[in-house]
Design a protein around this motif. Structure first.
Motif, PDB file in Angstrom:
ATOM      1  N   ALA A  13       0.890  -1.073  -0.205  1.00 47.02           N
ATOM      2  CA  ALA A  13      -0.121   0.211   0.042  1.00 47.02           C
ATOM      3  C   ALA A  13       0.786   1.198   0.023  1.00 47.02           C
ATOM      4  CB  ALA A  13      -1.092   0.254   1.163  1.00 47.02           C
ATOM      5  N   HIS A  14       1.980   1.257   0.650  1.00 43.27           N
ATOM      6  CA  HIS A  14       2.794   2.301   0.868  1.00 43.27           C
ATOM      7  C   HIS A  14       4.046   2.623   0.126  1.00 43.27           C
ATOM      8  CE1 HIS A  14      -0.212   3.579   3.648  1.00 43.27           C
ATOM      9  NE2 HIS A  14      -0.143   2.401   4.252  1.00 43.27           N
ATOM     10  N   VAL A  15       4.274   1.590  -0.946  1.00 42.87           N
ATOM     11  CA  VAL A  15       5.588   1.611  -1.670  1.00 42.87           C
ATOM     12  C   VAL A  15       5.448   2.842  -2.510  1.00 42.87           C
ATOM     13  CG1 VAL A  15       7.196   0.389  -3.043  1.00 42.87           C
ATOM     14  CG2 VAL A  15       5.655  -0.988  -1.450  1.00 42.87           C
ATOM     15  N   TYR A  16       4.743   2.894  -3.384  1.00 45.15           N
ATOM     16  CA  TYR A  16       4.442   4.077  -4.318  1.00 45.15           C
ATOM     17  C   TYR A  16       3.337   4.873  -4.136  1.00 45.15           C
ATOM     18  CZ  TYR A  16       7.557   1.241  -7.293  1.00 45.15           C
ATOM     19  OH  TYR A  16       8.840   0.631  -7.593  1.00 45.15           O
ATOM     20  N   ALA A  17       3.282   6.205  -4.345  1.00 44.58           N
ATOM     21  CA  ALA A  17       2.178   7.056  -4.275  1.00 44.58           C
ATOM     22  C   ALA A  17       0.990   6.488  -5.179  1.00 44.58           C
ATOM     23  CB  ALA A  17       2.480   8.596  -4.558  1.00 44.58           C
ATOM     24  N   GLU A  18       1.169   6.122  -6.379  1.00 44.10           N
ATOM     25  CA  GLU A  18       0.337   5.439  -7.472  1.00 44.10           C
ATOM     26  C   GLU A  18       0.897   4.042  -7.786  1.00 44.10           C
ATOM     27  OE1 GLU A  18      -0.640   7.668 -10.552  1.00 44.10           O
ATOM     28  OE2 GLU A  18      -1.178   9.509  -9.364  1.00 44.10           O
ATOM     29  N   ARG A  19      -0.025   2.951  -7.200  1.00 49.39           N
ATOM     30  CA  ARG A  19       0.662   1.786  -7.362  1.00 49.39           C
ATOM     31  C   ARG A  19       0.907   1.269  -8.778  1.00 49.39           C
ATOM     32  NH1 ARG A  19      -1.942  -2.352  -3.084  1.00 49.39           N
ATOM     33  NH2 ARG A  19      -3.498  -2.698  -4.839  1.00 49.39           N
ATOM     34  N   PRO A  20       1.960   0.979  -9.110  1.00 51.48           N
ATOM     35  CA  PRO A  20       2.026   0.415 -10.767  1.00 51.48           C
ATOM     36  C   PRO A  20       1.256  -1.033 -11.229  1.00 51.48           C
ATOM     37  CG  PRO A  20       4.005   0.346  -9.582  1.00 51.48           C
ATOM     38  CD  PRO A  20       3.193   0.798  -8.536  1.00 51.48           C
ATOM     39  N   ALA A  21       1.389  -1.453 -12.016  1.00 50.93           N
ATOM     40  CA  ALA A  21       0.858  -2.437 -12.622  1.00 50.93           C
ATOM     41  C   ALA A  21       1.269  -3.906 -11.917  1.00 50.93           C
ATOM     42  CB  ALA A  21       0.552  -2.536 -14.164  1.00 50.93           C
ATOM     43  N   THR A  22       2.789  -3.748 -12.126  1.00 52.82           N
ATOM     44  CA  THR A  22       3.849  -4.670 -11.581  1.00 52.82           C
ATOM     45  C   THR A  22       3.472  -4.939 -10.185  1.00 52.82           C
ATOM     46  OG1 THR A  22       5.480  -3.224 -10.981  1.00 52.82           O
ATOM     47  CG2 THR A  22       5.460  -4.239 -13.330  1.00 52.82           C
ATOM     48  N   LEU A  23       3.055  -3.908  -9.420  1.00 55.44           N
ATOM     49  CA  LEU A  23       3.024  -4.280  -7.777  1.00 55.44           C
ATOM     50  C   LEU A  23       1.514  -4.932  -7.639  1.00 55.44           C
ATOM     51  CD1 LEU A  23       4.843  -4.171  -5.529  1.00 55.44           C
ATOM     52  CD2 LEU A  23       3.588  -1.717  -4.883  1.00 55.44           C
ATOM     53  N   ASP A  24       0.587  -4.339  -8.575  1.00 55.12           N
ATOM     54  CA  ASP A  24      -0.843  -4.730  -8.604  1.00 55.12           C
ATOM     55  C   ASP A  24      -0.943  -6.408  -8.777  1.00 55.12           C
ATOM     56  OD1 ASP A  24      -2.436  -2.835  -7.827  1.00 55.12           O
ATOM     57  OD2 ASP A  24      -2.391  -2.151  -9.796  1.00 55.12           O
ATOM     58  N   ALA A  25       0.200  -6.955  -9.694  1.00 55.55           N
ATOM     59  CA  ALA A  25       0.291  -8.136 -10.334  1.00 55.55           C
ATOM     60  C   ALA A  25       0.767  -9.113  -9.003  1.00 55.55           C
ATOM     61  CB  ALA A  25       1.388  -8.382 -11.562  1.00 55.55           C
ATOM     62  N   GLN A  26       1.713  -8.618  -8.358  1.00 60.65           N
ATOM     63  CA  GLN A  26       2.286  -9.072  -7.158  1.00 60.65           C
ATOM     64  C   GLN A  26       1.437  -9.346  -6.088  1.00 60.65           C
ATOM     65  OE1 GLN A  26       6.160  -7.556  -5.797  1.00 60.65           O
ATOM     66  NE2 GLN A  26       6.252  -6.978  -7.832  1.00 60.65           N
ATOM     67  N   TRP A  27       0.376  -8.379  -5.816  1.00 56.85           N
ATOM     68  CA  TRP A  27      -0.717  -8.519  -4.913  1.00 56.85           C
ATOM     69  C   TRP A  27      -1.479  -9.491  -5.309  1.00 56.85           C
ATOM     70  CZ3 TRP A  27      -2.694  -9.013  -0.629  1.00 56.85           C
ATOM     71  CH2 TRP A  27      -3.899  -8.562  -0.365  1.00 56.85           C
ATOM     72  N   ALA A  28      -1.984  -9.485  -6.593  1.00 60.43           N
ATOM     73  CA  ALA A  28      -3.139 -10.430  -6.964  1.00 60.43           C
ATOM     74  C   ALA A  28      -2.369 -11.885  -6.618  1.00 60.43           C
ATOM     75  CB  ALA A  28      -3.207 -10.272  -8.546  1.00 60.43           C
ATOM     76  N   LEU A  29      -1.199 -12.128  -6.997  1.00 66.52           N
ATOM     77  CA  LEU A  29      -0.639 -13.214  -6.766  1.00 66.52           C
ATOM     78  C   LEU A  29      -0.542 -13.741  -5.335  1.00 66.52           C
ATOM     79  CD1 LEU A  29       1.232 -15.703  -8.432  1.00 66.52           C
ATOM     80  CD2 LEU A  29       3.302 -14.411  -7.778  1.00 66.52           C
TER      81      LEU A  29
END
Length: 364
Positions: A336-352
Motif C-alpha cells: 500500500a505504501h511503496v508508491y504514491a500510485e501503485r504500478p501494474a507490476t505491484l498490482d500483479a504481485q498483490w494479485a499473486l
C-alpha cells in the motif's frame, strides 16, 4: 582551541556531578540541574527500568521478536529525551526505546517495530522522533540532512542523534560528522559508549584516547560525561543543544556507561565478558545514585517512591496488554505504501499473493 576560540578537546576525566554514592560535586562549567528537574529525571528512570524489564519478559514469552535492552543505560536514555525542547528532533537507534518513550511515544507503539511489523509504530512528526534505526550509523546521516533542511528554513530546530561505540567505526559516522561540522549544523552526536559492539570490546574499535577525541579531527568540540550520572548528562547535553541553537555548530558527546545485559536476546554475553566485570558496573547503577541524592536532599520519601513505582507498573501493564493482543494483519499493507500510485507490476504481485492466501485458506 579552534580558530573561533572554542575548546575542542574533551576533559581527561568525564564530567560527573553525582558520584556512585549520590554525593554532589560542583562543576565550574556545568551547573547542577534543578531539584524539579532531578525529580522528573528519577521518575523517568524508574519508568525506563520497568519498561526494560517488561520487554525482556515479553521476548521470553514470544510477544516481542527481539529486544535490545538499555538496562544500565537508562540515564543516557532519559537525558537524551529531556535535553530537547518542543520542535527539536531525536534520531534513535534500535537500543533507544526508553528514550523514544520518554520523548512521549506510547510504549506499545514504540514496540511495534521490535514486534516485527513493517512500520515504526508512531508518527515521527507528532513526537519529533525519527524511526528507530537498526543499521549502524545510518540515522546519523539522516539527522544531519534533517538539520540542514531546518537550517535552510531558518528554524530553531536542534537534532540529537544517538549511536553506540560500534557505530563510530562506520563510514556513515565519518560522513555525518564531517558534513555537520563543515556546514555548522545544529546536531548533537550522542555516543553511548557501553564498552562493547556486540562482542567486540572498545579496545578493538579505536586507538583514540576516547571517542570524544574524534571530534577535534572534524573541528567540533567533544566532551566526555559519566553515562550513569543523569545530572551530568542533562547538563552536558543541554549545553550542547543550546550551542547548536545559537548557531555554533555540532558537538560530540561521549557517555561512558555499560550494557548490563546481553546485546539482544539472541546474544550470549558470557562468551566474551566476565561476570565480575558486569557486577562491578552494578554498583554504578544510574537509578541508585539519583535516589540517594534525592533522599539526602529530602526530596524523595517512601510515599513518593511508591507513587512512581505504581506509575511504572501501570505502564508495564498497558504494554503487556497491548503485546498480548494478537495483531490484526492486512497483507495488502505490504503493497500500500511503496508508491504514491501503485504500478501494474505491484498490482500483479498483490494479485499473486491474494491467490496464494485464498488457496491456503481453502486447504485449511
Amino acid at each position: 582551541m579552534s580558530p573561533s576560540g572554542t575548546r575542542l578537546l574533551p576533559r581527561d576525566v568525564p564530567v560527573q556531578l553525582l558520584d556512585e554514592h549520590g554525593s554532589l560535586t560542583k562543576d565550574a562549567d556545568y551547573p547542577t540541574p534543578s531539584m524539579e528537574r532531578m525529580q522528573q529525571a528519577y521518575a523517568s528512570l524508574i519508568n525506563g527500568r520497568r519498561i526494560n524489564d517488561q520487554c525482556n519478559a515479553l521476548v521470553r514469552q514470544g510477544r516481542l521478536a527481539v529486544y535490545p535492552s538499555s538496562n544500565g543505560q537508562e540515564a543516557c536514555q532519559v537525558a537524551a529525551a529531556l535535553a530537547l525542547s518542543d520542535g527539536d528532533w531525536l534520531f534513535p537507534t534500535y537500543r533507544d526505546s526508553v528514550s523514544v518513550i520518554t520523548r512521549g511515544v506510547a510504549p506499545e507503539d514504540a514496540m511495534v517495530l521490535l514486534r516485527g511489523d513493517w512500520h515504526s509504530g508512531y508518527d515521527p512528526h507528532e513526537f519529533g522522533v525519527a524511526p528507530q534505526a537498526t543499521p549502524l550509523a545510518t540515522q546519523l546521516l539522516h539527522a544531519v540532512g534533517f538539520a540542514q533542511a531546518a537550517a535552510y528554513r531558518n528554524e530553531p530546530t536542534v537534532v540529537l542523534a544517538m549511536c553506540g561505540d560500534g557505530a563510530t567505526s562506520e563510514g556513515d559516522f565519518h560522513e555525518a560528522m564531517n558534513f555537520a561540522a563543515v556546514f555548522k549544523l545544529p546536531v548533537v552526536f550522542f555516543v553511548q559508549n557501553n564498552e562493547f559492539a556486540i562482542s567486540v570490546p572498545l579496545a578493538r574499535q579505536t586507538a583514540a584516547p576516547s571517542l570524544a577525541h574524534k571530534a577535534i579531527g572534524y573541528g567540533m568540540p567533544g566532551q566526555r560525561v559519566d553515562g550513569n550520572d543523569v545530572a551530568a548528562l542533562l547538563s552536558v547535553l543541554e549545553e550542547a543543544v543550546d550551542r547548536g541553537r545559537r548557531g555554533e555548530g555540532p558537538t560530540l558527546v561521549e557517555a561512558h556507561t555499560y550494557r548490563m545485559l546481553a546485546h539482544t536476546n539472541a546474544d550470549d554475553d558470557t562468551r566474551y565478558r566476565e561476570r565480575e566485570e558486569v557486577q562491578a558496573w552494578a554498583d554504578r547503577d544510574p537509578l541508585t545514585r539519583v535516589r540517594s541524592y534525592l533522599r539526602a536532599e529530602g526530596l524523595l520519601d517512601d510515599k513518593a517512591e511508591e507513587a512512581m513505582a505504581e506509575t511504572a507498573e501501570g505502564i508495564a501493564a498497558e504494554l503487556r496488554a497491548a503485546m498480548n493482543a494478537d495483531p490484526v494483519l492486512n497483507p495488502e499493507e505490504l503493497f500500500a505504501h511503496v508508491y504514491a500510485e501503485r504500478p501494474a507490476t505491484l498490482d500483479a504481485q498483490w494479485a499473486l499473493l491474494q491467490d496464494e492466501i485464498e488457496r491456503t485458506e481453502a486447504r485449511a
